[in-house]
Structure formats: structure tokens, C-alpha cells
Design an enzyme around this catalytic site. Structure first.
Site, PDB file in Angstrom:
ATOM      1  N   ARG A 161       0.781  -1.396  -0.007  1.00  0.00           N
ATOM      2  CA  ARG A 161       0.018  -0.023   0.014  1.00  0.00           C
ATOM      3  C   ARG A 161       0.810   1.357  -0.122  1.00  0.00           C
ATOM      4  O   ARG A 161       0.607   2.206   0.528  1.00  0.00           O
ATOM      5  CB  ARG A 161      -1.087   0.291   1.235  1.00  0.00           C
ATOM      6  N   SER A 235     -10.874  -0.472   3.795  1.00  0.00           N
ATOM      7  CA  SER A 235      -9.782  -0.680   5.072  1.00  0.00           C
ATOM      8  C   SER A 235      -9.304   0.622   5.605  1.00  0.00           C
ATOM      9  O   SER A 235      -8.788   1.291   4.666  1.00  0.00           O
ATOM     10  CB  SER A 235      -8.708  -1.783   4.712  1.00  0.00           C
ATOM     11  N   GLU A 331      -4.642   3.579   6.248  1.00  0.00           N
ATOM     12  CA  GLU A 331      -4.192   3.315   4.825  1.00  0.00           C
ATOM     13  C   GLU A 331      -4.993   4.725   4.147  1.00  0.00           C
ATOM     14  O   GLU A 331      -4.494   5.235   3.136  1.00  0.00           O
ATOM     15  CB  GLU A 331      -4.946   2.092   4.511  1.00  0.00           C
TER      16      GLU A 331
HETATM   17  C1  LIG Z   1     -15.506  -0.510  -0.288  1.00  0.00           C
HETATM   18  C2  LIG Z   1     -14.002  -0.325  -0.670  1.00  0.00           C
HETATM   19  C3  LIG Z   1     -13.242  -1.253  -0.775  1.00  0.00           C
HETATM   20  C4  LIG Z   1     -11.938  -0.964  -0.932  1.00  0.00           C
HETATM   21  N1  LIG Z   1     -11.028  -2.017  -1.194  1.00  0.00           N
HETATM   22  C5  LIG Z   1      -9.625  -1.759  -1.535  1.00  0.00           C
HETATM   23  C6  LIG Z   1      -8.818  -3.203  -1.692  1.00  0.00           C
HETATM   24  O1  LIG Z   1      -9.264  -4.135  -1.870  1.00  0.00           O
HETATM   25  N2  LIG Z   1      -7.509  -2.794  -2.047  1.00  0.00           N
HETATM   26  C7  LIG Z   1      -7.091  -1.691  -2.058  1.00  0.00           C
HETATM   27  O2  LIG Z   1      -5.697  -1.471  -2.240  1.00  0.00           O
HETATM   28  N3  LIG Z   1      -7.701  -0.537  -1.729  1.00  0.00           N
HETATM   29  C8  LIG Z   1      -9.139  -0.514  -1.661  1.00  0.00           C
HETATM   30  N4  LIG Z   1      -9.909   0.433  -1.481  1.00  0.00           N
HETATM   31  C9  LIG Z   1      -9.229   1.720  -1.268  1.00  0.00           C
HETATM   32  C10 LIG Z   1      -9.629   2.306  -2.776  1.00  0.00           C
HETATM   33  O3  LIG Z   1     -10.641   1.898  -3.506  1.00  0.00           O
HETATM   34  C11 LIG Z   1      -7.980   2.538  -3.422  1.00  0.00           C
HETATM   35  O4  LIG Z   1      -7.061   3.214  -2.779  1.00  0.00           O
HETATM   36  C12 LIG Z   1      -8.294   3.344  -4.913  1.00  0.00           C
HETATM   37  O5  LIG Z   1      -7.199   3.142  -5.693  1.00  0.00           O
HETATM   38  C13 LIG Z   1      -8.584   4.753  -4.633  1.00  0.00           C
HETATM   39  O6  LIG Z   1      -9.091   5.319  -5.873  1.00  0.00           O
HETATM   40  P1  LIG Z   1      -9.505   6.814  -5.879  1.00  0.00           P
HETATM   41  O7  LIG Z   1      -9.765   7.149  -7.512  1.00  0.00           O
HETATM   42  O8  LIG Z   1     -11.082   6.754  -5.523  1.00  0.00           O
HETATM   43  O9  LIG Z   1      -8.611   7.414  -5.143  1.00  0.00           O
HETATM   44  P2  LIG Z   1      -8.909   9.046  -4.450  1.00  0.00           P
HETATM   45  O10 LIG Z   1      -9.584   8.382  -3.089  1.00  0.00           O
HETATM   46  O11 LIG Z   1      -9.707  10.060  -5.037  1.00  0.00           O
HETATM   47  O12 LIG Z   1      -7.602   9.593  -4.024  1.00  0.00           O
HETATM   48  C14 LIG Z   1      -6.545   8.822  -3.021  1.00  0.00           C
HETATM   49  C15 LIG Z   1      -5.546   9.438  -2.987  1.00  0.00           C
HETATM   50  O13 LIG Z   1      -4.670   9.529  -4.312  1.00  0.00           O
HETATM   51  C16 LIG Z   1      -4.436  11.101  -4.661  1.00  0.00           C
HETATM   52  N5  LIG Z   1      -4.855  10.635  -6.135  1.00  0.00           N
HETATM   53  C17 LIG Z   1      -5.866  10.373  -6.815  1.00  0.00           C
HETATM   54  N6  LIG Z   1      -5.817  10.415  -7.992  1.00  0.00           N
HETATM   55  C18 LIG Z   1      -4.525  10.550  -8.337  1.00  0.00           C
HETATM   56  C19 LIG Z   1      -3.851  11.090  -9.742  1.00  0.00           C
HETATM   57  N7  LIG Z   1      -4.588  10.665 -10.835  1.00  0.00           N
HETATM   58  N8  LIG Z   1      -2.683  11.761  -9.593  1.00  0.00           N
HETATM   59  C20 LIG Z   1      -1.941  11.887  -8.384  1.00  0.00           C
HETATM   60  N9  LIG Z   1      -2.712  11.518  -7.063  1.00  0.00           N
HETATM   61  C21 LIG Z   1      -4.041  11.143  -7.238  1.00  0.00           C
HETATM   62  C22 LIG Z   1      -5.664  11.780  -4.037  1.00  0.00           C
HETATM   63  O14 LIG Z   1      -5.057  13.175  -4.042  1.00  0.00           O
HETATM   64  C23 LIG Z   1      -5.603  10.978  -2.737  1.00  0.00           C
HETATM   65  O15 LIG Z   1      -4.424  11.535  -1.788  1.00  0.00           O
HETATM   66  C24 LIG Z   1     -11.344   0.178  -1.093  1.00  0.00           C
HETATM   67  C25 LIG Z   1     -12.136   1.348  -0.864  1.00  0.00           C
HETATM   68  C26 LIG Z   1     -13.541   1.043  -0.564  1.00  0.00           C
HETATM   69  C27 LIG Z   1     -14.579   2.279  -0.487  1.00  0.00           C
END
Ligand SMILES: Cc1cc2nc3c(=O)[nH]c(=O)nc-3n(C[C@H](O)[C@H](O)[C@H](O)COP(=O)(O)OP(=O)(O)OC[C@H]3O[C@@H](n4cnc5c(N)ncnc54)[C@H](O)[C@@H]3O)c2cc1C
Length: 335
Positions: A161, A235, A331
Site C-alpha cells: 500500500r 480498510s 491506509e
Molecule cells: C468498499 C471499498 C473497498 C476497497 N477495497 C480495496 C482493496 O481491496 N484494495 C485496495 O488496495 N484498496 C481498496 N480500497 C481503497 C480504494 O479503492 C483505492 O485506494 C483506490 O485506488 C482509490 O482510488 P480513487 O480514485 O478513489 O482515489 P481518491 O480517493 O480519489 O484519491 C486517493 C489519493 O490519491 C490521490 N490521487 C488520486 N488520483 C490521483 C492522480 N491521478 N494523480 C495523483 N494523485 C492522485 C488523491 O489526492 C488522494 O490522496 C477500497 C475502498 C472502498 C471504498
């Protein structure tokens, strides 16, 4: 150029109310560069699907929402497909596209919310697979200069992570596309969690990447709260890693403590077990709480405040540290 005072509630899976002072969705790298040129010192927050953030207050800077779209097969070798995906694509939709094209390697990562561009940020992982295993390279715009840079696997410094974008390069780059190296010949990974049992229950006789994806979707839907029904960001904490010798000490005191062998004489302990043992599972505090089945997931049942969830997370960290001497690290990105 920018919208003012925009509610971020629809853009975070915790469904928390917070206002962005300035807001811009970008559909092209040119639009992104133009927004960076006009930001005049405003603090930046890049937003993908908002599924890994906890908004604790209004954000008075500029929120840039990634809407870059496109999936392109750019190259093929005897063994691999190289696929470049624009950062604003939905991760799970990309997994489904890969499956329908027989591009193997990400089926175990089905149903993870969020965008492709955020996936390398924390090297998303589930069911025995992390994206670093299929990662080829990414492109990112340097915020300070507006220049596009390419990052190799080594440049990204992936860990559990973790990546360089959460460490030294935090807040310095915006990821605009990711190229994946997907397999022509699938390597089925069914050893993790309940995948094998679920495939049996589903009556699957011939293994395929589609079958694995279906099994993973079924398991996830039964175990994790759907953010469309209950606000959450998956998580909340990472699973802590401790020295094997400390783990043995813990096991002498708490014989049921689970642990998974890691390289370099380390052990990973499920954070969910620690949180449950510390008595937090299913606890509610007004509109927020700890999920009743998944103690690693903090939830907003509706109308909760991000600052209160942050306080709850802190109390959980304190109590786990007191009871087990183990430090939990979030995380989720706390904003
Ligand atoms: C129900 C649920 C289940 C999940 N299960 C998992 C799992 O099994 N495994 C896992 O690893 N994660 C899991 N996650 C966490 C999440 O889905 C991941 O971390 C995902 O990659 C986040 O993507 P996002 O586009 O929503 O990021 P955001 O929440 O929009 O951003 C997350 C971070 O990244 C930065 N960011 C976003 N996009 C960019 C970009 N293009 N360039 C630079 N910085 C950026 C943001 O500023 C922020 O700091 C889960 C979340 C939920 C709600």
C-alpha cells in the site's frame, strides 16, 4: 475557469460533507496544465473516485477532478499485451474490459472502487495480487513545471500500500495514464481467501479469468459494505508488520493471534483482528462507527463528520497500541 464553493459530498465514498473553495474537472492533459497555470498558489487536491480519502474539513484550495478517459492496446509481444489506460477511467470497468478481451492478470482486483490513476498511488491489492505485478509504466504531470514525466516500475518504489507518490513525491505529480503488462496466458491465483471455496459453490468446472473475477465480486459483495449504502473508504488501516521475535512474544500472550510470514523475518498481523480484540467491532457513535462485520472499515451511516471519524481512528490506534504494543497506520488519506 474554476467553479466556486462546490460540495464534495458526491465525490467521496464516505459521503462526507465538505466544500471545495475552487473546483475543476479536467478531461485532457491540456486542460489539466491550463488549470495548473491558473491556480495562483492555491493548495491542490487531486481527486479520482474519492474512495481512499477522509475529508475532515472544507478544502479552501483547488480540487482537480480527474476525468481523463481512454483504454488503448498499444503493443503486443508473444506473451503480453501492453495496455495504456487514462487515469480517470474507473478501475473496475477497466478490469471488466480486460476480462472481456482476455487480458489476464488483474481479475483478482475486481470491484476495487476508484480510478486507474490512483491505483499506483497505494499499489492497490487484494486476494493475493498487487498492481505492481502487472505495472509497466505511468505518465504524470509535474505540478511545479507542468512537464509530463514517465515513471518506470523501479521509479515508483512500490511497497505494501505504498509508492513514491505517498512518500518523497507526495503532492508533486498528477498521474495521467498507466500502462499495464497483461498476460496472454493466464496464471490463475486462487489460493487466497475464499476464492477456491466460492468457485466450488458457484459450480465452476473450468477455471477462467472471468470465473475468478465473478468469485472475487461475490466474496467482496458479501463481506464489504457497499459505499452506495453505507459511507466508507474500505480498510481504514494497513495491516501492521512486526519483527518475528515480537510476534512470538505476542503469541505467547495472545495464543489466537493470526500472523502471516513476510520476507526478512517479519510477520504481518491482520489489523481487523487487533481492532476486534480491542472491542471496537460494531461500535457506533451517533452517525459514525466501526462496521459490524468488518472492523477494519470505519463507516458513516449518514450525516457524520470527517473530523469525528478521524478522532475515532485515533482512539482505535491508541487502544490497539495499549493492548498489543502494535502501531496501526491509516491506509486512507486524511485531508
Ligand atoms: C468498499 C471499498 C473497498 C476497497 N477495497 C480495496 C482493496 O481491496 N484494495 C485496495 O488496495 N484498496 C481498496 N480500497 C481503497 C480504494 O479503492 C483505492 O485506494 C483506490 O485506488 C482509490 O482510488 P480513487 O480514485 O478513489 O482515489 P481518491 O480517493 O480519489 O484519491 C486517493 C489519493 O490519491 C490521490 N490521487 C488520486 N488520483 C490521483 C492522480 N491521478 N494523480 C495523483 N494523485 C492522485 C488523491 O489526492 C488522494 O490522496 C477500497 C475502498 C472502498 C471504498
Amino acid at each position: 475557469m474554476f467553479q466556486q464553493n462546490v460540495s464534495l459530498k458526491p465525490f467521496n465514498t464516505f459521503s462526507l460533507e465538505a466544500k471545495a473553495g475552487h473546483f475543476k474537472a479536467f478531461n485532457s492533459v491540456e486542460e489539466l496544465k491550463e488549470a495548473l497555470n491558473h491556480r495562483k498558489g492555491l493548495e491542490l487536491l487531486v481527486l479520482g473516485g474519492g474512495s481512499n480519502i477522509l475529508l475532515t474539513k472544507d478544502f479552501n484550495g483547488l480540487v482537480l477532478k480527474n476525468e481523463l478517459k481512454g483504454i488503448e492496446l498499444v503493443r503486443e509481444t508473444e506473451e503480453h499485451y501492453f495496455v495504456e489506460v487514462q487515469a480517470g477511467e474507473n478501475w473496475h470497468q477497466f478490469v471488466l474490459t480486460a476480462i472481456s478481451n482476455d487480458w489476464a492478470g488483474i481479475e483478482n482486483l475486481s470491484l476495487i472502487p476508484g480510478t486507474v490513476g490512483a491505483a499506483p498511488m497505494q499499489n492497490i491489492g487484494a486476494y493475493g495480487v498487487e498492481i505492481e505485478q502487472v505495472f509497466e509504466k505511468l505518465k504524470a504531470v509535474e505540478i511545479a513545471t507542468g512537464e509530463v514525466h514517465t515513471f518506470s516500475h523501479a521509479d515508483c518504489q512500490f511497497g505494501y500500500r505504498e509508492s513514491v507518490f505517498k512518500k518523497e513525491l507526495k503532492g508533486k505529480y498528477i498521474i495521467t495514464s498507466v500502462t499495464f503488462r497483461l498476460n496472454k496466458e493466464p496464471v490463475f491465483n486462487t489460493s487466497y481467501g475464499a476464492i477456491k471455496d466460492t468457485l466450488d459453490e458457484m459450480g465452476i468446472e473450468e477455471l477462467s479469468i472471468k470465473a475468478i473475477s465473478d468469485a472475487v465480486i461475490q466474496i467482496r459483495q458479501s463481506k464489504l459494505p457497499n459505499p452506495e449504502e453505507i459511507g466508507n473508504a474500505g480498510s481504514f488501516f494497513k495491516n501492521p508488520t512486526v519483527d518475528k521475535i515480537d510476534y512470538e512474544g505476542l503469541r505467547a500472550e495472545f495464543p489466537g493471534i493470526p500472523g502471516y510470514q513476510q520476507p526478512e523475518q517479519k510477520m504481518k498481523i491482520p489489523a481487523a483482528w487487533l481492532i476486534e480484540q480491542a472491542g471496537w467491532k460494531g461500535k457506533t457513535f451517533g452517525p459514525i462507527g466501526v462496521h459490524k462485520n468488518q472492523p477494519l472499515v470505519l463507516v458513516n451511516y449518514g450525516g457524520g463528520e470527517g473530523a469525528k471519524i478521524k478522532e475515532l481512528a485515533f482512539e482505535i490506534q491508541q487502544s490497539v497500541a495499549t493492548q498489543f504494543g502494535v502501531e496501526l497506520t491509516p491506509e486512507v488519506n486524511i485531508i
